[in-house]
Design a protein around this motif. Sequence first.
Motif, PDB file in Angstrom:
ATOM      1  N   LEU A 112      18.033  28.505 -39.658  1.00 38.13           N
ATOM      2  CA  LEU A 112      18.529  29.738 -40.257  1.00 38.13           C
ATOM      3  C   LEU A 112      17.719  30.022 -41.512  1.00 38.13           C
ATOM      4  N   VAL A 113      17.794  31.272 -41.978  1.00 45.51           N
ATOM      5  CA  VAL A 113      17.177  31.603 -43.257  1.00 45.51           C
ATOM      6  C   VAL A 113      18.253  32.140 -44.195  1.00 45.51           C
ATOM      7  N   LEU A 114      18.180  31.745 -45.439  1.00 48.05           N
ATOM      8  CA  LEU A 114      19.115  32.195 -46.467  1.00 48.05           C
ATOM      9  C   LEU A 114      18.489  33.357 -47.221  1.00 48.05           C
ATOM     10  N   VAL A 115      19.260  34.417 -47.374  1.00 45.80           N
ATOM     11  CA  VAL A 115      18.803  35.602 -48.100  1.00 45.80           C
ATOM     12  C   VAL A 115      19.918  36.045 -49.032  1.00 45.80           C
ATOM     13  N   THR A 116      19.603  36.916 -49.970  1.00 45.44           N
ATOM     14  CA  THR A 116      20.611  37.529 -50.832  1.00 45.44           C
ATOM     15  C   THR A 116      20.655  39.020 -50.542  1.00 45.44           C
ATOM     16  N   HIS A 117      21.884  39.517 -50.276  1.00 46.41           N
ATOM     17  CA  HIS A 117      22.114  40.930 -49.969  1.00 46.41           C
ATOM     18  C   HIS A 117      22.715  41.594 -51.208  1.00 46.41           C
ATOM     19  N   PRO A 118      22.369  42.838 -51.468  1.00 49.29           N
ATOM     20  CA  PRO A 118      22.880  43.474 -52.697  1.00 49.29           C
ATOM     21  C   PRO A 118      24.393  43.684 -52.715  1.00 49.29           C
ATOM     22  N   THR A 119      25.028  43.829 -51.548  1.00 50.36           N
ATOM     23  CA  THR A 119      26.466  44.156 -51.534  1.00 50.36           C
ATOM     24  C   THR A 119      27.305  43.191 -50.712  1.00 50.36           C
ATOM     25  N   LEU A 120      26.702  42.311 -49.924  1.00 50.65           N
ATOM     26  CA  LEU A 120      27.445  41.433 -49.026  1.00 50.65           C
ATOM     27  C   LEU A 120      27.059  39.980 -49.257  1.00 50.65           C
ATOM     28  N   VAL A 121      28.017  39.073 -49.024  1.00 49.98           N
ATOM     29  CA  VAL A 121      27.764  37.643 -49.074  1.00 49.98           C
ATOM     30  C   VAL A 121      28.611  36.987 -47.984  1.00 49.98           C
ATOM     31  N   ASP A 122      28.040  35.996 -47.317  1.00 56.45           N
ATOM     32  CA  ASP A 122      28.754  35.288 -46.252  1.00 56.45           C
ATOM     33  C   ASP A 122      29.511  34.107 -46.849  1.00 56.45           C
ATOM     34  N   LYS A 123      30.817  34.183 -46.777  1.00 58.67           N
ATOM     35  CA  LYS A 123      31.639  33.064 -47.225  1.00 58.67           C
ATOM     36  C   LYS A 123      31.627  31.955 -46.176  1.00 58.67           C
ATOM     37  N   GLU A 124      31.634  32.355 -44.903  1.00 51.43           N
ATOM     38  CA  GLU A 124      31.634  31.378 -43.821  1.00 51.43           C
ATOM     39  C   GLU A 124      30.846  31.946 -42.651  1.00 51.43           C
ATOM     40  N   VAL A 125      29.937  31.128 -42.090  1.00 51.57           N
ATOM     41  CA  VAL A 125      29.120  31.537 -40.956  1.00 51.57           C
ATOM     42  C   VAL A 125      29.308  30.511 -39.845  1.00 51.57           C
ATOM     43  N   GLU A 126      29.761  30.981 -38.693  1.00 48.63           N
ATOM     44  CA  GLU A 126      29.887  30.116 -37.524  1.00 48.63           C
ATOM     45  C   GLU A 126      28.567  30.182 -36.748  1.00 48.63           C
ATOM     46  N   VAL A 127      27.908  29.028 -36.619  1.00 53.37           N
ATOM     47  CA  VAL A 127      26.605  28.952 -35.959  1.00 53.37           C
ATOM     48  C   VAL A 127      26.818  28.393 -34.555  1.00 53.37           C
ATOM     49  N   VAL A 128      26.478  29.189 -33.538  1.00 49.67           N
ATOM     50  CA  VAL A 128      26.706  28.771 -32.159  1.00 49.67           C
ATOM     51  C   VAL A 128      25.406  28.879 -31.368  1.00 49.67           C
ATOM     52  N   ARG A 129      25.349  28.100 -30.304  1.00 47.19           N
ATOM     53  CA  ARG A 129      24.212  28.172 -29.390  1.00 47.19           C
ATOM     54  C   ARG A 129      24.548  29.114 -28.239  1.00 47.19           C
ATOM     55  N   ARG A 130      23.575  29.874 -27.851  1.00 43.05           N
ATOM     56  CA  ARG A 130      23.776  30.877 -26.812  1.00 43.05           C
ATOM     57  C   ARG A 130      24.057  30.206 -25.477  1.00 43.05           C
ATOM     58  N   SER A 131      25.044  30.743 -24.738  1.00 51.47           N
ATOM     59  CA  SER A 131      25.318  30.241 -23.404  1.00 51.47           C
ATOM     60  C   SER A 131      24.099  30.481 -22.525  1.00 51.47           C
ATOM     61  N   ARG A 132      23.691  29.475 -21.786  1.00 52.90           N
ATOM     62  CA  ARG A 132      22.483  29.577 -20.996  1.00 52.90           C
ATOM     63  C   ARG A 132      22.726  30.397 -19.734  1.00 52.90           C
ATOM     64  N   THR A 133      21.772  31.193 -19.341  1.00 52.20           N
ATOM     65  CA  THR A 133      21.894  32.041 -18.169  1.00 52.20           C
ATOM     66  C   THR A 133      21.806  31.199 -16.895  1.00 52.20           C
ATOM     67  N   VAL A 134      22.213  31.800 -15.783  1.00 54.58           N
ATOM     68  CA  VAL A 134      22.131  31.110 -14.497  1.00 54.58           C
ATOM     69  C   VAL A 134      20.688  30.741 -14.195  1.00 54.58           C
ATOM     70  N   GLU A 135      19.762  31.658 -14.513  1.00 53.44           N
ATOM     71  CA  GLU A 135      18.351  31.386 -14.254  1.00 53.44           C
ATOM     72  C   GLU A 135      17.862  30.192 -15.067  1.00 53.44           C
ATOM     73  N   ALA A 136      18.287  30.120 -16.329  1.00 54.90           N
ATOM     74  CA  ALA A 136      17.866  29.004 -17.176  1.00 54.90           C
ATOM     75  C   ALA A 136      18.445  27.688 -16.682  1.00 54.90           C
TER      76      ALA A 136
END
Length: 286
Positions: A112-136
Amino acid sequence: MALLTLSLAAPAAAQTQPPAREQQQRQVVLPNNPNEAVPEARVAVGVATYLRFDASLDKASVEVEGRPARFRWVDVGERLIAVEPSVDLGAEERLVVRVRYRDGASPAVATLVLVTHPTLVDKEVEVVRRSRTVEALEAALAEKEAALAALQAVSGPAGLVFSGRLDFKGVQARRIELVPTGPQSGLKVVKGEAYRATTWALAVVRVRNLPGQKPWGPGEARLTRPNGTPVKVRSVDMDKAQLAPGEEGLVALETEAPFWDAGEFLRLELLDKSGTRRLSIPEVKL
């Protein structure tokens, strides 16, 4: 004059306060393709941001760019990374957070990359892995099947040669002649064979669990030379999970490279996991 000085100083002090930002809770999805954009987490001075992951992390692998110069504190848990910057990041500043998952599933590394936004801040971020497709999933299955086929192709005699477990000296085989005739701990030796190569030896014994006895399975095997020197047993296995009353099975134990004379008698003992039911063959040539 004092009142005038106070009224001019108050706006200057107010300007040093960090801007008020809306705190949010949200979810980001890690890409499977390295060419896709890396998800962002918005941080701000004075606010702790919690990155919560959907699987256990390898704590030793955590990398936080700019640590410790740009952060007041960083904390790492089993599935959590918490950060609080000591200053707001610049408009173009992007600090990388990277960690490896312990389960080895894809993607194995979360970035992930951390940035600073002028009006928003993330108090909590849920980091998930994408469900793999049938082809994958089908592609991954095909890859595993190909690897299994390659493994099976070298698991026979060719595999023994490739691994160095079989050389031009071959394997010597003989029957274990002096097997005990009577029962021991409700067990009986039916017959046995011995195999000897350059880098290993193998004793194979057919064992019968007598009727009326509890189920039995080998938990430990011991081999001892006449002078009391133990022989290292690499593994002990049986062709069944356990022997029911009246049932027979093959027990195989593999040793280290033989350092004893081929005509020397060894003492073989098989014990169950509790150590209470013992089967002994005093004279085995390996």
